[in-house]
Scaffold this motif. Sequence first.
Motif, PDB file in Angstrom:
ATOM      1  N   VAL A 194       0.847  -1.197   0.000  1.00  0.00           N
ATOM      2  CA  VAL A 194       0.000   0.000   0.000  1.00  0.00           C
ATOM      3  C   VAL A 194       0.880   1.244   0.000  1.00  0.00           C
ATOM      4  CG1 VAL A 194      -1.613   1.365   1.369  1.00  0.00           C
ATOM      5  CG2 VAL A 194      -2.033  -1.073   1.039  1.00  0.00           C
ATOM      6  N   LEU A 195       1.908   1.247   0.843  1.00  0.00           N
ATOM      7  CA  LEU A 195       2.818   2.397   0.917  1.00  0.00           C
ATOM      8  C   LEU A 195       3.582   2.576  -0.391  1.00  0.00           C
ATOM      9  CD1 LEU A 195       4.259   1.857   4.516  1.00  0.00           C
ATOM     10  CD2 LEU A 195       2.502   3.492   3.806  1.00  0.00           C
ATOM     11  N   LEU A 196       4.067   1.476  -0.958  1.00  0.00           N
ATOM     12  CA  LEU A 196       4.833   1.564  -2.206  1.00  0.00           C
ATOM     13  C   LEU A 196       3.949   2.031  -3.361  1.00  0.00           C
ATOM     14  CD1 LEU A 196       6.957  -1.715  -1.918  1.00  0.00           C
ATOM     15  CD2 LEU A 196       7.631   0.616  -1.330  1.00  0.00           C
ATOM     16  N   GLN A 197       2.721   1.525  -3.411  1.00  0.00           N
ATOM     17  CA  GLN A 197       1.804   1.949  -4.473  1.00  0.00           C
ATOM     18  C   GLN A 197       1.397   3.413  -4.299  1.00  0.00           C
ATOM     19  OE1 GLN A 197       1.245   0.020  -7.000  1.00  0.00           O
ATOM     20  NE2 GLN A 197       0.568  -2.022  -6.463  1.00  0.00           N
ATOM     21  N   TYR A 254      -3.954  -7.751  -4.132  1.00  0.00           N
ATOM     22  CA  TYR A 254      -2.848  -6.981  -4.711  1.00  0.00           C
ATOM     23  C   TYR A 254      -3.375  -5.755  -5.454  1.00  0.00           C
ATOM     24  CZ  TYR A 254       0.786  -5.393  -7.766  1.00  0.00           C
ATOM     25  OH  TYR A 254       1.671  -4.581  -8.419  1.00  0.00           O
ATOM     26  N   MET A 255      -4.406  -5.946  -6.279  1.00  0.00           N
ATOM     27  CA  MET A 255      -4.959  -4.824  -7.024  1.00  0.00           C
ATOM     28  C   MET A 255      -5.475  -3.732  -6.086  1.00  0.00           C
ATOM     29  SD  MET A 255      -4.454  -5.483 -10.175  1.00  0.00           S
ATOM     30  CE  MET A 255      -4.235  -6.805 -11.372  1.00  0.00           C
ATOM     31  N   ASN A 256      -5.979  -4.134  -4.930  1.00  0.00           N
ATOM     32  CA  ASN A 256      -6.513  -3.143  -3.996  1.00  0.00           C
ATOM     33  C   ASN A 256      -5.419  -2.361  -3.285  1.00  0.00           C
ATOM     34  OD1 ASN A 256      -9.236  -3.296  -4.464  1.00  0.00           O
ATOM     35  ND2 ASN A 256      -9.619  -4.848  -2.908  1.00  0.00           N
ATOM     36  N   THR A 257      -4.193  -2.903  -3.236  1.00  0.00           N
ATOM     37  CA  THR A 257      -3.116  -2.087  -2.673  1.00  0.00           C
ATOM     38  C   THR A 257      -2.915  -0.843  -3.535  1.00  0.00           C
ATOM     39  OG1 THR A 257      -1.338  -3.263  -3.885  1.00  0.00           O
ATOM     40  CG2 THR A 257      -1.950  -4.097  -1.692  1.00  0.00           C
ATOM     41  N   ARG A 258      -3.139  -0.968  -4.830  1.00  0.00           N
ATOM     42  CA  ARG A 258      -3.046   0.194  -5.722  1.00  0.00           C
ATOM     43  C   ARG A 258      -4.177   1.184  -5.440  1.00  0.00           C
ATOM     44  NH1 ARG A 258       0.412   3.276  -8.659  1.00  0.00           N
ATOM     45  NH2 ARG A 258      -0.717   4.416 -10.264  1.00  0.00           N
ATOM     46  N   VAL A 291      -5.992   1.555  -2.619  1.00  0.00           N
ATOM     47  CA  VAL A 291      -5.811   2.197  -1.313  1.00  0.00           C
ATOM     48  C   VAL A 291      -4.637   3.168  -1.365  1.00  0.00           C
ATOM     49  CG1 VAL A 291      -5.337   1.811   1.142  1.00  0.00           C
ATOM     50  CG2 VAL A 291      -6.813   0.227  -0.110  1.00  0.00           C
ATOM     51  N   GLY A 292      -3.593   2.795  -2.090  1.00  0.00           N
ATOM     52  CA  GLY A 292      -2.459   3.699  -2.267  1.00  0.00           C
ATOM     53  C   GLY A 292      -2.871   4.992  -2.950  1.00  0.00           C
ATOM     54  N   ALA A 293      -3.770   4.878  -3.933  1.00  0.00           N
ATOM     55  CA  ALA A 293      -4.257   6.077  -4.621  1.00  0.00           C
ATOM     56  C   ALA A 293      -5.051   6.970  -3.674  1.00  0.00           C
ATOM     57  CB  ALA A 293      -5.118   5.676  -5.819  1.00  0.00           C
ATOM     58  N   ILE A 294      -5.814   6.345  -2.762  1.00  0.00           N
ATOM     59  CA  ILE A 294      -6.559   7.118  -1.767  1.00  0.00           C
ATOM     60  C   ILE A 294      -5.588   7.872  -0.854  1.00  0.00           C
ATOM     61  CG2 ILE A 294      -8.096   6.936   0.232  1.00  0.00           C
ATOM     62  CD1 ILE A 294      -9.406   4.529  -1.189  1.00  0.00           C
ATOM     63  N   LEU A 295      -4.487   7.222  -0.486  1.00  0.00           N
ATOM     64  CA  LEU A 295      -3.503   7.852   0.399  1.00  0.00           C
ATOM     65  C   LEU A 295      -2.737   8.979  -0.290  1.00  0.00           C
ATOM     66  CD1 LEU A 295      -1.861   4.830   2.283  1.00  0.00           C
ATOM     67  CD2 LEU A 295      -3.497   6.499   3.170  1.00  0.00           C
ATOM     68  N   MET A 305       8.689   5.092   0.726  1.00  0.00           N
ATOM     69  CA  MET A 305       9.446   3.985   0.135  1.00  0.00           C
ATOM     70  C   MET A 305      10.308   3.294   1.189  1.00  0.00           C
ATOM     71  SD  MET A 305       9.691   2.823  -3.063  1.00  0.00           S
ATOM     72  CE  MET A 305       8.783   3.091  -4.582  1.00  0.00           C
ATOM     73  N   VAL A 306      10.947   4.088   2.030  1.00  0.00           N
ATOM     74  CA  VAL A 306      11.778   3.527   3.093  1.00  0.00           C
ATOM     75  C   VAL A 306      10.920   2.695   4.046  1.00  0.00           C
ATOM     76  CG1 VAL A 306      13.221   4.079   5.088  1.00  0.00           C
ATOM     77  CG2 VAL A 306      13.509   5.347   2.950  1.00  0.00           C
ATOM     78  N   LEU A 307       9.752   3.215   4.412  1.00  0.00           N
ATOM     79  CA  LEU A 307       8.858   2.475   5.297  1.00  0.00           C
ATOM     80  C   LEU A 307       8.376   1.184   4.646  1.00  0.00           C
ATOM     81  CD1 LEU A 307       6.669   5.371   6.779  1.00  0.00           C
ATOM     82  CD2 LEU A 307       8.453   4.067   7.940  1.00  0.00           C
ATOM     83  N   GLY A 308       8.027   1.260   3.351  1.00  0.00           N
ATOM     84  CA  GLY A 308       7.589   0.066   2.632  1.00  0.00           C
ATOM     85  C   GLY A 308       8.680  -0.980   2.547  1.00  0.00           C
ATOM     86  N   LEU A 309       9.895  -0.525   2.280  1.00  0.00           N
ATOM     87  CA  LEU A 309      11.040  -1.436   2.227  1.00  0.00           C
ATOM     88  C   LEU A 309      11.273  -2.091   3.584  1.00  0.00           C
ATOM     89  CD1 LEU A 309      13.533  -2.667   0.925  1.00  0.00           C
ATOM     90  CD2 LEU A 309      14.751  -0.514   1.369  1.00  0.00           C
TER      91      LEU A 309
END
Length: 384
Positions: A210-213, A328-332, A334-338, A364-368
């Motif tokens: 979610v964070l990366l997307q 997986y598709m929903n991570t995109r 939710v990421g768009a909402i963020l 990105m750092v948090l996602g990693l």
Amino acid sequence: MTHRILVPSTALLWGLQIAFLNPALALILTALFDASTTELGWALALYNTSGLIASLVVPARADRTGDYLRPMLVSGGLSIALALVLVLTSSLQVAVAALIVLGGPAGLGSTLLFAHLRHAGATPTQIVDTRAIVSVAWVGGPPLAALVIGSFGESGVLWVIALVAALGMGATALLARSSRTATPVKDAGTEGDHAGLSRRAVVLIIVAFVLLQATNATATAYLTVYVTRQLELDVLWAGVALGVAAGLEVPALLLIGRLGSRFSDLGLIVSGCLAGIAYYLLLAGVTTPGPLIAIQVLNAWSFAAVAGTGLSLFQRIIAGPGLATGMYMNTRRVGAILSGPVIAIGASTPLGSPGIFVACAALMVLGLTATVLAHVIGRRGTER
């Protein structure tokens, strides 16, 4: 051979359908239905929420039957119905209702296709190659939609969407016939290969993606504004940068698919995160068109690592290819909402607009970190 042709053809048609609709939807609602900015925001939010719910419910139901192609045909029919409603009605309320009821499940074609491929025993390389075909659709879809709108108006693109949906249904029907005669694959990836990862590790990976997307969604949404207002360049350069990044994503995805058999998912994701961190920090400091275009190589690799490796990773760690692909598709989504809060918070820092991309680097750092932590937890679980 027929099956090998049908899979990329089906992926291209379903990709084109969404690549035509989503970028043009805001313009359609404002031009055909005179939607205000507030009404537009609510309409898009409700449409995306419908898609989020549908991508969890419909693929999960398909997991129970093992049939993903029949729901794809239903999605195609709903796409045609949605296009016809938007053409024939003049009521914004009816249009929004159609987007909620029809639009959410209508956009599941690609999700169900990837679930079908996983269920049929496709390798991660084959799945990533198919994902690259969808990226091809996104390279050509928005410019073609703009051309159609410029030539025939906003309703013209809706007729094109209905035509593409009909062709997609035809390709899906042929794929279903071909699949019935194909040799069954014993290890379809639907049983057992997700069992070694703890629920905590799975949750960490979902949060990480979610964070990366969110970083990619933020940069894509804000780049045009950044180029014109902050860098004071012609809007053309924003289009060139986005076009170069989209064009490079296709070979990057193909390369990721080949490297997947030689390197671990973690290694590829780490490489994508490092490229993304470098991209956002450099983007915050560019002032001229040359560097802006050059750093799109980093952007493309970062996206390919997240999109390509992420899809196959989710299908391995979550039971049921339909649910896994939908998650997986929903991570995109939710990421768009963020991305909205990221833009608002980043721009309010002393850095101003460049702070948005520094915030993306931090995400990105948090996602990693979350991805590595999930890997450590998963490895400890398998050692017990």
